[in-house]
Design a protein around this motif. Structure first.
Motif, PDB file in Angstrom:
ATOM      1  N   GLY A   9      38.489  38.715  40.760  1.00 57.17           N
ATOM      2  CA  GLY A   9      39.310  37.680  40.124  1.00 57.17           C
ATOM      3  C   GLY A   9      38.483  36.407  40.008  1.00 57.17           C
ATOM      4  O   GLY A   9      37.246  36.458  39.920  1.00 57.17           O
ATOM      5  N   PHE A  10      39.142  35.256  40.043  1.00 55.02           N
ATOM      6  CA  PHE A  10      38.432  33.982  39.898  1.00 55.02           C
ATOM      7  C   PHE A  10      37.311  33.866  40.930  1.00 55.02           C
ATOM      8  O   PHE A  10      36.167  33.579  40.600  1.00 55.02           O
ATOM      9  CB  PHE A  10      39.406  32.807  40.064  1.00 55.02           C
ATOM     10  N   VAL A  11      37.683  34.077  42.182  1.00 52.79           N
ATOM     11  CA  VAL A  11      36.719  33.835  43.257  1.00 52.79           C
ATOM     12  C   VAL A  11      35.609  34.884  43.226  1.00 52.79           C
ATOM     13  O   VAL A  11      34.421  34.554  43.221  1.00 52.79           O
ATOM     14  CB  VAL A  11      37.449  33.828  44.622  1.00 52.79           C
ATOM     15  N   ASP A  30      36.117  46.383  41.800  1.00 53.44           N
ATOM     16  CA  ASP A  30      37.553  46.092  41.674  1.00 53.44           C
ATOM     17  C   ASP A  30      38.274  47.396  41.400  1.00 53.44           C
ATOM     18  O   ASP A  30      37.705  48.311  40.787  1.00 53.44           O
ATOM     19  CB  ASP A  30      37.785  45.090  40.516  1.00 53.44           C
ATOM     20  N   ARG A  35      39.832  45.515  33.790  1.00 49.62           N
ATOM     21  CA  ARG A  35      39.061  44.302  34.064  1.00 49.62           C
ATOM     22  C   ARG A  35      37.558  44.621  34.146  1.00 49.62           C
ATOM     23  O   ARG A  35      36.727  43.977  33.511  1.00 49.62           O
ATOM     24  CB  ARG A  35      39.560  43.807  35.428  1.00 49.62           C
ATOM     25  N   THR A  90      45.809  36.930  48.271  1.00 51.50           N
ATOM     26  CA  THR A  90      46.641  36.749  49.472  1.00 51.50           C
ATOM     27  C   THR A  90      47.877  35.933  49.060  1.00 51.50           C
ATOM     28  O   THR A  90      48.058  34.802  49.508  1.00 51.50           O
ATOM     29  CB  THR A  90      45.853  36.008  50.580  1.00 51.50           C
ATOM     30  N   THR A 130      41.544  33.173  51.116  1.00 55.46           N
ATOM     31  CA  THR A 130      42.179  32.216  52.018  1.00 55.46           C
ATOM     32  C   THR A 130      43.183  32.993  52.862  1.00 55.46           C
ATOM     33  O   THR A 130      44.163  33.531  52.321  1.00 55.46           O
ATOM     34  CB  THR A 130      42.881  31.113  51.212  1.00 55.46           C
ATOM     35  N   GLU A 162      38.897  25.513  40.031  1.00 55.41           N
ATOM     36  CA  GLU A 162      38.910  26.177  38.730  1.00 55.41           C
ATOM     37  C   GLU A 162      38.600  25.160  37.642  1.00 55.41           C
ATOM     38  O   GLU A 162      38.954  23.993  37.753  1.00 55.41           O
ATOM     39  CB  GLU A 162      40.258  26.850  38.499  1.00 55.41           C
ATOM     40  N   LYS A 276      50.702  27.833  47.741  1.00 57.35           N
ATOM     41  CA  LYS A 276      50.708  28.984  48.652  1.00 57.35           C
ATOM     42  C   LYS A 276      50.049  28.637  49.985  1.00 57.35           C
ATOM     43  O   LYS A 276      50.518  29.052  51.040  1.00 57.35           O
ATOM     44  CB  LYS A 276      50.029  30.158  47.955  1.00 57.35           C
ATOM     45  N   ARG A 341      48.783  30.194  36.941  1.00 58.02           N
ATOM     46  CA  ARG A 341      49.504  30.511  38.180  1.00 58.02           C
ATOM     47  C   ARG A 341      50.060  29.235  38.815  1.00 58.02           C
ATOM     48  O   ARG A 341      49.345  28.278  39.033  1.00 58.02           O
ATOM     49  CB  ARG A 341      48.572  31.249  39.150  1.00 58.02           C
TER      50      ARG A 341
HETATM   51  N1  NAD Z   1      41.601  30.857  42.452  1.00 57.56           N
HETATM   52  C1  NAD Z   1      41.037  29.889  43.146  1.00 57.56           C
HETATM   53  O1  NAD Z   1      40.753  28.830  42.606  1.00 57.56           O
HETATM   54  C2  NAD Z   1      40.723  30.061  44.621  1.00 57.56           C
HETATM   55  C3  NAD Z   1      39.927  29.105  45.259  1.00 57.56           C
HETATM   56  C4  NAD Z   1      39.627  29.266  46.600  1.00 57.56           C
HETATM   57  C5  NAD Z   1      40.135  30.363  47.288  1.00 57.56           C
HETATM   58  N2  NAD Z   1      40.931  31.258  46.664  1.00 57.56           N
HETATM   59  C6  NAD Z   1      41.412  32.415  47.439  1.00 57.56           C
HETATM   60  O2  NAD Z   1      40.599  33.544  47.132  1.00 57.56           O
HETATM   61  C7  NAD Z   1      41.383  34.744  47.135  1.00 57.56           C
HETATM   62  C8  NAD Z   1      41.251  35.443  45.802  1.00 57.56           C
HETATM   63  O3  NAD Z   1      41.778  34.573  44.804  1.00 57.56           O
HETATM   64  P1  NAD Z   1      41.596  34.866  43.257  1.00 57.56           P
HETATM   65  O4  NAD Z   1      42.193  33.710  42.552  1.00 57.56           O
HETATM   66  O5  NAD Z   1      40.180  35.246  42.981  1.00 57.56           O
HETATM   67  O6  NAD Z   1      42.522  36.166  43.102  1.00 57.56           O
HETATM   68  P2  NAD Z   1      42.780  37.056  41.801  1.00 57.56           P
HETATM   69  O7  NAD Z   1      44.176  37.525  41.901  1.00 57.56           O
HETATM   70  O8  NAD Z   1      42.326  36.320  40.586  1.00 57.56           O
HETATM   71  O9  NAD Z   1      41.796  38.301  41.972  1.00 57.56           O
HETATM   72  C9  NAD Z   1      41.913  39.267  42.952  1.00 57.56           C
HETATM   73  C10 NAD Z   1      41.236  40.558  42.485  1.00 57.56           C
HETATM   74  O10 NAD Z   1      41.291  41.498  43.577  1.00 57.56           O
HETATM   75  C11 NAD Z   1      41.501  42.801  43.007  1.00 57.56           C
HETATM   76  N3  NAD Z   1      41.989  43.730  44.036  1.00 57.56           N
HETATM   77  C12 NAD Z   1      43.232  43.829  44.564  1.00 57.56           C
HETATM   78  N4  NAD Z   1      43.269  44.802  45.499  1.00 57.56           N
HETATM   79  C13 NAD Z   1      42.022  45.328  45.548  1.00 57.56           C
HETATM   80  C14 NAD Z   1      41.417  46.376  46.315  1.00 57.56           C
HETATM   81  N5  NAD Z   1      42.126  47.060  47.227  1.00 57.56           N
HETATM   82  N6  NAD Z   1      40.125  46.643  46.109  1.00 57.56           N
HETATM   83  C15 NAD Z   1      39.398  45.955  45.186  1.00 57.56           C
HETATM   84  N7  NAD Z   1      39.896  44.960  44.440  1.00 57.56           N
HETATM   85  C16 NAD Z   1      41.201  44.656  44.611  1.00 57.56           C
HETATM   86  C17 NAD Z   1      42.475  42.544  41.872  1.00 57.56           C
HETATM   87  O11 NAD Z   1      42.466  43.622  40.944  1.00 57.56           O
HETATM   88  C18 NAD Z   1      41.938  41.218  41.292  1.00 57.56           C
HETATM   89  O12 NAD Z   1      40.980  41.461  40.275  1.00 57.56           O
HETATM   90  C19 NAD Z   1      42.801  34.321  47.505  1.00 57.56           C
HETATM   91  O13 NAD Z   1      42.968  34.430  48.879  1.00 57.56           O
HETATM   92  C20 NAD Z   1      42.823  32.852  47.106  1.00 57.56           C
HETATM   93  O14 NAD Z   1      43.749  32.113  47.846  1.00 57.56           O
HETATM   94  C21 NAD Z   1      41.212  31.143  45.334  1.00 57.56           C
END
Ligand code: NAD
Length: 460
Positions: A9-11, A30, A35, A90, A130, A162, A276, A341
């Motif tokens: 995902g983003f991170v 993933d 994706r 999460t 997180t 972001e 969250k 989101r």
């Molecule tokens: N988005 C932000 O700006 C940001 C910044 C800092 C920290 N975080 C934290 O980082 C974490 C991830 O955030 P995000 O925004 O990247 O999430 P996201 O939802 O964009 O991406 C998560 C990815 O994980 C994949 N996934 C789910 N289950 C899986 C599995 N069993 N095996 C492999 N891949 C799997 C999903 O398909 C998805 O592509 C969260 O805990 C979030 O709080 C996010």
């Protein structure tokens, strides 16, 4: 170093891409094949259907199949891996606690694979999600349960904003690494060798629990700044006559001890993290019989802020939304991203539909495709009242009022466009204080309602 990034995902995608720039061999894994197939094309428009971050698609294209590999199977690449980064979602549960089901599903699967490795070199599982304080320890217990040999755990929280994720991944303010053993710190130092002795980047080595806590304290403190300005600064400007909110901000933040970040007033902070994370920290404290009043207030102010301008429009401007056509400018939670989101715009749209509007004409420079996922008419027939317009001008056509919900630069100074494409009586609801020359519009008969100011213009 051979690195696996779990979750793209983003991170995960930004982290994998930027790690590959430094010559590591990075496998981005993933379970979402759609994706992964899109990323694998290396084509910007395909990648940006999922993650639209400035510069990200070109980093991927440059390193694809050289240092960066995408995969939906991890079993055949696990041998010889030095580090596995967990970048899994999460999300919050209804009670505010963190849903760790995605996280531990992945961890259980990886532990089984790691236990069967032939090459038993040290591997460190590094958490970037997180997660509640103590999760790294729970991760360790899963690895112990599966008898995974020569493995360490670490917490390396992600702070990327972001909209600026690539640049901030290349030049973060700090890198926080919580681990238990020198062997694990050493592996991570090799991954982040460009940051370890950097003059401006703080490279902090600590315990896994401290690293987890740093992420929560940092994020909830940032939201506290935002809620303080919205709950105090903006309220003063709305209540007492003749307060200029921009001057108030400049006067207060002239003190070097006071942050300028967060001193903007607006319709609340959205995004996948702030809401969250504050809810999760409240839960973590309260479930241990600790008080979390300050965090609860920060959360409540931020949530209220997302919709209160609609209440003010009714109360102060005597505006009835029923059967009106409203332009909504901005859907993303902030500028320079397509991420919706927890965006304040979601609450604005729900609030408008709940008040019986006839139609919503929406425009956002990046999030139109994303919006169709959030506003699916099959889930709620009221969403069929939303039309997606190709420009600001088109969104304004035939509307009775507009709401500016995102701080896109192109919305700054819209007064001429508003004058040309709307007809009186007209209400401008400015959730981001984006129209600095509102005085002119008001002198022409527009009513202007912004966060941080009383209603300007005549109530009909
Ligand atoms: N988005 C932000 O700006 C940001 C910044 C800092 C920290 N975080 C934290 O980082 C974490 C991830 O955030 P995000 O925004 O990247 O999430 P996201 O939802 O964009 O991406 C998560 C990815 O994980 C994949 N996934 C789910 N289950 C899986 C599995 N069993 N095996 C492999 N891949 C799997 C999903 O398909 C998805 O592509 C969260 O805990 C979030 O709080 C996010």
């Amino acid at each position: 170093m051979k690195i696996i990034v779990v979750g793209t995902g983003f991170v995960g995608l930004c982290h994998a891409a930027v790690c590959s720039e430094y010559g590591h061999e990075v496998y981005a894994y993933d379970i979402d094949a759609v994706r992964i197939n899109a990323y694998q094309t290396g084509n910007a428009s395909e990648i940006e259907r999922f993650i639209n971050e400035p510069g990200l698609a070109s980093v991927i294209a440059e390193n694809l199949n050289r240092y960066l590999f995408f995969t939906t199977t991890v079993s055949d690449i696990i041998e010889g891996t030095d580090a596995i980064f967990l970048c899994l979602p999460t999300p919050p549960k209804p009670d505010g606690s963190s849903d760790l089901s995605f996280y531990f599903t992945a961890v259980e699967y990886l532990a089984e694979l790691l236990a069967k490795r032939v090459d038993q070199r040290r591997v460190v599982i590094i958490n970037k999600s997180t997660v509640p304080i103590g999760t790294a320890r729970a991760l360790e217990n899963v690895l112990l349960k599966h008898n995974v040999p020569n493995v360490g755990i670490a917490s390396n929280p992600e702070f990327l904003p972001e909209g600026d994720a690539v640049e901030k991944s290349r030049r973060p303010d700090r890198v926080v690494v919580g681990a238990d053993t020198e062997a694990d710190f050493r592996i991570i130092r090799r991954i982040y060798s460009q940051f370890v002795n950097h003059v401006r980047i703080r490279y902090i080595e600590t315990t896994p629990e401290t690293a987890e806590a740093i992420k929560y304290v940092a994020n909830t403190l940032l939201l506290t700044y935002v809620s303080f300005w919205n709950g105090v600064g903006a309220r003063l400007g709305e209540t007492f006559p003749n307060i200029r909110i921009e001057d108030l901000k400049r006067g207060v933040t002239a003190d070097a001890r006071i942050s300028t970040w967060g001193s903007y007033v607006g319709i609340g902070a959205g995004g996948s993290c702030f809401g969250k994370d504050v809810q999760s920290l409240i839960y973590q404290l309260q479930s241990r019989d600790q008080d979390a009043q300050i965090l609860q207030a920060v959360y409540d102010i931020n949530e209220y802020q997302k919709v209160y301008l609609l209440d003010r429009a009714e109360r102060e401007a005597g505006f009835s939304f029923a059967n009106k056509t409203i332009a909504v400018l901005g859907l993303a939670f902030k500028q320079r991203t397509n991420d919706m989101r927890d965006s304040s715009a979601l609450k604005v749209v729900e609030g408008l539909l709940g008040r019986g509007v006839k139609a919503i004409r929406a425009y956002d420079p990046m999030s139109m495709h994303e919006a169709t996922k959030f506003f699916d008419p099959n889930k709620n027939p009221l969403f069929s009242k939303i039309s997606y317009e190709p420009s600001v001008k088109s969104a304004l056509q035939g509307t009775d009022a507009l709401v500016i919900a995102t701080d896109w630069e192109e919305f700054r100074g819209l007064s001429r466009t508003i004058e040309q494409h709307t007809a009186h009586p007209y209400l401008i609801i400015d959730g981001r204080r984006m129209v600095p020359d509102y005085g002119e519009l008001v002198s022409q008969g527009y009513r202007y309602l912004a966060v941080g100011s009383p209603l300007l213009g005549q109530v009909p």
